[in-house]
Design a protein around this motif. Structure first.
Motif, PDB file in Angstrom:
ATOM      1  N   UNK A  94       0.702  -1.250  -0.127  1.00 58.69           N
ATOM      2  CA  UNK A  94      -0.042   0.193   0.077  1.00 58.69           C
ATOM      3  C   UNK A  94       0.970   1.259   0.117  1.00 58.69           C
ATOM      4  N   UNK A  95       0.566   2.316  -0.682  1.00 58.40           N
ATOM      5  CA  UNK A  95       1.169   3.501  -0.912  1.00 58.40           C
ATOM      6  C   UNK A  95       0.468   4.789  -0.376  1.00 58.40           C
ATOM      7  N   UNK A  96       0.865   5.671   0.286  1.00 62.93           N
ATOM      8  CA  UNK A  96       0.384   6.860   0.799  1.00 62.93           C
ATOM      9  C   UNK A  96       0.669   8.092  -0.247  1.00 62.93           C
ATOM     10  N   UNK A  97      -0.111   8.771  -1.009  1.00 60.00           N
ATOM     11  CA  UNK A  97       0.434   9.567  -2.027  1.00 60.00           C
ATOM     12  C   UNK A  97      -0.495  10.787  -1.660  1.00 60.00           C
ATOM     13  N   UNK A  98       0.072  11.976  -2.221  1.00 59.79           N
ATOM     14  CA  UNK A  98      -0.331  13.219  -2.431  1.00 59.79           C
ATOM     15  C   UNK A  98      -0.741  13.379  -3.915  1.00 59.79           C
ATOM     16  N   UNK A  99      -2.056  13.768  -4.479  1.00 52.41           N
ATOM     17  CA  UNK A  99      -2.017  13.620  -5.606  1.00 52.41           C
ATOM     18  C   UNK A  99      -2.878  14.916  -6.205  1.00 52.41           C
ATOM     19  N   UNK A 100      -2.429  15.499  -7.541  1.00 51.15           N
ATOM     20  CA  UNK A 100      -2.917  16.730  -7.926  1.00 51.15           C
ATOM     21  C   UNK A 100      -4.227  16.024  -9.000  1.00 51.15           C
ATOM     22  N   UNK A 101      -5.368  16.466  -8.687  1.00 55.23           N
ATOM     23  CA  UNK A 101      -6.571  15.864  -9.440  1.00 55.23           C
ATOM     24  C   UNK A 101      -6.841  17.037 -10.398  1.00 55.23           C
ATOM     25  N   UNK A 102      -6.345  17.088 -11.659  1.00 56.74           N
ATOM     26  CA  UNK A 102      -6.342  18.008 -12.624  1.00 56.74           C
ATOM     27  C   UNK A 102      -7.763  18.438 -12.892  1.00 56.74           C
ATOM     28  N   UNK A 103      -8.681  17.482 -13.193  1.00 55.30           N
ATOM     29  CA  UNK A 103     -10.072  18.069 -13.234  1.00 55.30           C
ATOM     30  C   UNK A 103     -10.594  18.985 -12.201  1.00 55.30           C
ATOM     31  N   UNK A 104     -10.212  18.819 -11.180  1.00 52.98           N
ATOM     32  CA  UNK A 104     -10.929  19.662  -9.840  1.00 52.98           C
ATOM     33  C   UNK A 104      -9.886  20.717  -9.470  1.00 52.98           C
ATOM     34  N   UNK A 105      -8.564  20.601  -9.994  1.00 53.69           N
ATOM     35  CA  UNK A 105      -7.650  21.609  -9.765  1.00 53.69           C
ATOM     36  C   UNK A 105      -7.311  21.534  -8.039  1.00 53.69           C
ATOM     37  N   UNK A 106      -7.407  20.406  -7.568  1.00 54.72           N
ATOM     38  CA  UNK A 106      -7.215  20.049  -6.283  1.00 54.72           C
ATOM     39  C   UNK A 106      -6.137  19.041  -5.848  1.00 54.72           C
ATOM     40  N   UNK A 107      -5.462  19.149  -4.538  1.00 58.00           N
ATOM     41  CA  UNK A 107      -4.535  18.285  -4.148  1.00 58.00           C
ATOM     42  C   UNK A 107      -5.084  17.571  -3.025  1.00 58.00           C
ATOM     43  N   UNK A 108      -5.285  16.178  -3.169  1.00 57.51           N
ATOM     44  CA  UNK A 108      -5.694  15.359  -2.188  1.00 57.51           C
ATOM     45  C   UNK A 108      -4.532  14.372  -1.806  1.00 57.51           C
ATOM     46  N   UNK A 109      -5.032  13.846  -0.429  1.00 60.99           N
ATOM     47  CA  UNK A 109      -3.944  12.702  -0.004  1.00 60.99           C
ATOM     48  C   UNK A 109      -4.870  11.647   0.214  1.00 60.99           C
ATOM     49  N   UNK A 110      -4.215  10.350  -0.310  1.00 60.80           N
ATOM     50  CA  UNK A 110      -5.186   9.148  -0.271  1.00 60.80           C
ATOM     51  C   UNK A 110      -4.178   8.183  -0.097  1.00 60.80           C
ATOM     52  N   UNK A 111      -4.584   6.764   0.444  1.00 56.75           N
ATOM     53  CA  UNK A 111      -3.832   5.422   0.375  1.00 56.75           C
ATOM     54  C   UNK A 111      -4.244   4.709  -0.800  1.00 56.75           C
ATOM     55  N   UNK A 112      -3.491   4.223  -1.572  1.00 56.53           N
ATOM     56  CA  UNK A 112      -3.823   3.302  -2.727  1.00 56.53           C
ATOM     57  C   UNK A 112      -3.034   2.050  -2.842  1.00 56.53           C
ATOM     58  N   UNK A 113      -3.607   1.030  -3.510  1.00 58.26           N
ATOM     59  CA  UNK A 113      -3.180  -0.525  -3.500  1.00 58.26           C
ATOM     60  C   UNK A 113      -2.484  -0.662  -4.956  1.00 58.26           C
ATOM     61  N   UNK A 114      -1.588  -0.348  -5.403  1.00 57.03           N
ATOM     62  CA  UNK A 114      -1.120  -0.302  -6.756  1.00 57.03           C
ATOM     63  C   UNK A 114      -1.462  -1.879  -7.205  1.00 57.03           C
TER      64      UNK A 114
END
Length: 671
Positions: free
Chosen positions: A486-506
């Motif tokens: 599992x990886x914790x990322x900060x991610x730029x959602x381009x469509x919303x122009x918003x930076x979010x933090x989430x945990x993903x399972x690649x």
């Protein structure tokens, strides 16, 4: 088919008289002259498939039958190639590079042939990283053909930031993909010097000169030509964005100050590729206004104006019960003969295979497979009696084949097949996977030996797919894929122009053209998502192990292993109908179009699904008039309003001057 079997099954050759009177398919009653024309036609036909017919003179004969014709087994049959299971897995990965491109069928044929003679099975574990390259530009196939045969080409070309297109006469030297775009490198005949041409700027059909060919320079370096891209002078864009918005532009900016307009900031953004930046800025719509330079500003206005004009055009009538006719690059008969020659060794190698599996492997319907098997059953050696005909049985849904010794070994790789596979293998060398580099080098050497002199084409066609992200981030994601981490990322959602933090399972890492994605289960959204790698700002390993999720293995979305795309459809997504120009049809593949229909004006109507309605107007702006929203009505109106608001940010007199006059459907020419 019977001609191939007869000439391949003869040690000393067959005379013209024998072929005319004994080969089923020729009419023995036709004149020698008529037969001669048919035979010469068939020789050319077979040569295009990579099957040379040799002529040997009989010293004991004196008439026209003194020449005997045969196909030498060493000229026809693919040499054996010994690969480890890991090597076959690499081959499969290389072939899938072209899965969504016009070379996809050639790569798939090459892979099938090599698997047949390799004597082993591919490793079961799938790769952690995959790549796809599209050839969406209409000019690609003609330029590929001209490059293959060293023929000059002519086309109309629009230079960067120019409105009008001018004629070009070029000797093609190489093709290359960089920044997600295909480029032609060659000698401009009129100017007498080497030039690079971006295929998306070719504004006409490509005409191939049927005359004498040319000799490309022996010291030509395709990699060097591609390296010259992006080395021009750096420019600066002056942009206005709302305060707190435009996260990506702010990261790229060399300066930011409050704008005279309240609630807005002025950014200074350096760039080298004006067209790529214009595409991105147009897709932001009313969230950005270009102040300078004027050429960039006008380029954005032209895209928005073209999209707005297309949005207001009359709606065509769409009938999805009449599907779009697929584009054929080869004559139908040639396609079928090629398939039959591939089908026989595949069936010999897989005797007793289910018919449904065979149809799926060759991309044909069960009805077409039945017709192919029925045709094979009446083909064979001259005489066409029991034991001379190919014996095919497909009772109860399984296929058996016997008495097909002449065609039991696959046909040699054609130049197109060899190049498709080799370019795919070469592109994998740019991936940061040191553990697999030795296997990749071994496979490359083996395929080059099998391809022989036809391997030259891979030296002048190059596709660069290296992911533009930090090696540390890539390494963290790779380890998570391989170890169910599992990886914790900060991610730029381009469509919303918003930076979010989430945990993903690649689950896997893949690319489409120049863009890289990680496909993962998102704990925030509680569903499978595709994350653009260049949108990941930080990535750190998170505690815990990702559970096995059976749902993702059963999904049939276009972003899966078999056919990755940019969009992953889910229940409840918005269904959208678009009309696309020929050079915008790549949207159908990227969004996994569920239906397509031809329109009277030459466009194609497609039905796609999108997760967010805001995606559509941004896409229309990027296409610059190459797409039109047809359904739903609310989205069509919302897209038009969004484009109108974007254009309202450019009220200065002459901001769009230089834009071309409306053409077909009132749509302006594009850059």
């Amino acid at each position: 088919m019977n001609l191939v079997i007869a000439l391949l099954g003869s040690q000393y050759g067959r005379s013209r008289e024998f072929l005319r009177t004994r080969i089923q398919g020729y009419d023995p009653k036709v004149s020698d002259e008529a037969f001669g024309r048919m035979f010469e036609r068939d020789k050319v036909h077979l040569k295009r498939l990579g099957i040379p017919i040799s002529a040997v003179r009989d010293p004991y004969a004196e008439d026209e039958n003194s020449w005997k014709y045969l196909i030498r087994p060493e000229d026809y049959r693919l040499p054996e190639i010994r690969l480890k299971p890991e090597g076959l897995a690499v081959l499969s990965l290389a072939a899938r590079v072209w899965e969504q491109a016009s070379l996809g069928s050639a790569a798939a044929r090459a892979l099938r042939k090599l698997e047949t003679v390799a004597g082993t099975e591919a490793a079961g574990a799938g790769p952690a990283m995959e790549s796809r390259i599209r050839t969406k530009e209409p000019a690609f196939d003609a330029l590929w053909d001209a490059l293959l045969h060293h023929r000059r080409v002519s086309f109309s070309y629009r230079k960067s930031q120019d409105v009008a297109a001018g004629p070009r006469h070029v000797e093609p030297w190489g093709l290359g993909n960089r920044y997600g775009q295909w480029y032609l490198s060659g000698r401009d005949v009129s100017r007498g010097e080497q030039r690079l041409y971006r295929l998306s700027r070719i504004a006409s059909d490509v005409t191939i000169d049927p005359g004498a060919g040319f000799a490309p320079p022996v010291d030509y370096d395709n990699a060097e030509a591609l390296d010259s891209l992006g080395t021009g002078p750096q420019s600066e864009a002056v942009l206005e964005v709302p305060a707190g918005r435009g996260q990506l532009l702010r990261e790229l900016a060399s300066g930011a100050v409050p704008a005279p307009r309240p609630g807005w900031d002025t950014l200074t953004v350096p760039y080298r590729e004006p067209e790529l930046l214009a595409d991105d800025l147009a897709s932001m719509g009313p969230a950005v206004v270009v102040l300078a330079p004027a050429a960039l500003r006008d380029a954005v206005v032209r895209r928005l104006s073209g999209a707005a004009t297309a949005a207001g055009a009359p709606l065509p009538t769409v009938d999805f019960s009449i599907p779009a006719t697929p584009v054929r690059h080869k004559p139908p008969g040639e396609d079928r003969l090629r398939r039959l020659l591939d089908l026989v060794p595949y069936l010999v190698q897989n005797s007793g295979i289910e018919a449904a599996t065979v149809a799926e492997e060759f991309g044909i319907s069960r009805k077409q497979l039945d017709e192919d098997l029925a045709l094979l059953s009446v083909c064979g050696l001259p005489g066409y009696q029991h034991g001379e005909l190919i014996d095919v049985q497909w009772d109860e849904g399984v296929v058996f084949i016997r008495d097909a010794d002449e065609l039991a070994k696959p046909l040699r790789l054609t130049q197109e097949e060899a190049c498709a596979l080799l370019v795919g293998l070469e592109s994998l060398q740019s991936l940061p996977d040191e553990a697999g580099k030795e296997t990749l080098r071994e496979v490359l050497d083996s395929v080059r030996r099998v391809a022989g002199p036809d391997a030259w084409m891979a030296d002048v066609v190059e596709a660069r797919i290296a992911p533009e992200t930090s090696l540390e981030t890539l390494s963290i994601l790779q380890r998570a894929v391989m170890g169910r981490g599992r990886v914790r990322i900060t991610y730029l959602v381009r469509g919303r122009d918003d930076v979010t933090e989430r945990v993903i399972e690649p689950m896997r890492i893949y690319s489409l053209d120049s863009l890289w994605y990680v496909e993962a289960w998102c704990t925030l959204s509680e569903g499978m998502r595709n994350f653009r790698m260049d949108g990941i700002r930080t990535a750190v390993a998170a505690p815990g192990t990702a559970p096995v999720r059976e749902l993702q293995l059963e999904s049939k979305g276009p972003a899966r292993m078999s056919s990755p795309g940019v969009f992953m459809p889910e229940a409840g997504d918005l269904k959208v109908v678009l009309a696309l120009d020929p050079d915008a049809r790549w949207v159908a593949d990227a969004y996994g179009a569920r239906a397509r229909a031809a329109l009277p004006d030459g466009r194609t109507a497609v039905r796609i699904t999108v997760g967010r309605a805001q995606t559509v107007p941004a896409l229309m702006a990027r296409l610059g008039g190459g797409g039109q929203v047809l359904e739903p009505e609310e989205l069509r109106k919302a897209s038009g309003d969004w484009l109108a608001r974007a254009l309202a940010g450019y009220p200065l007199p002459g901001a769009g001057q230089g834009a071309p006059s409306p053409g077909r459907r009132g749509k302006p020419d594009r850059l």
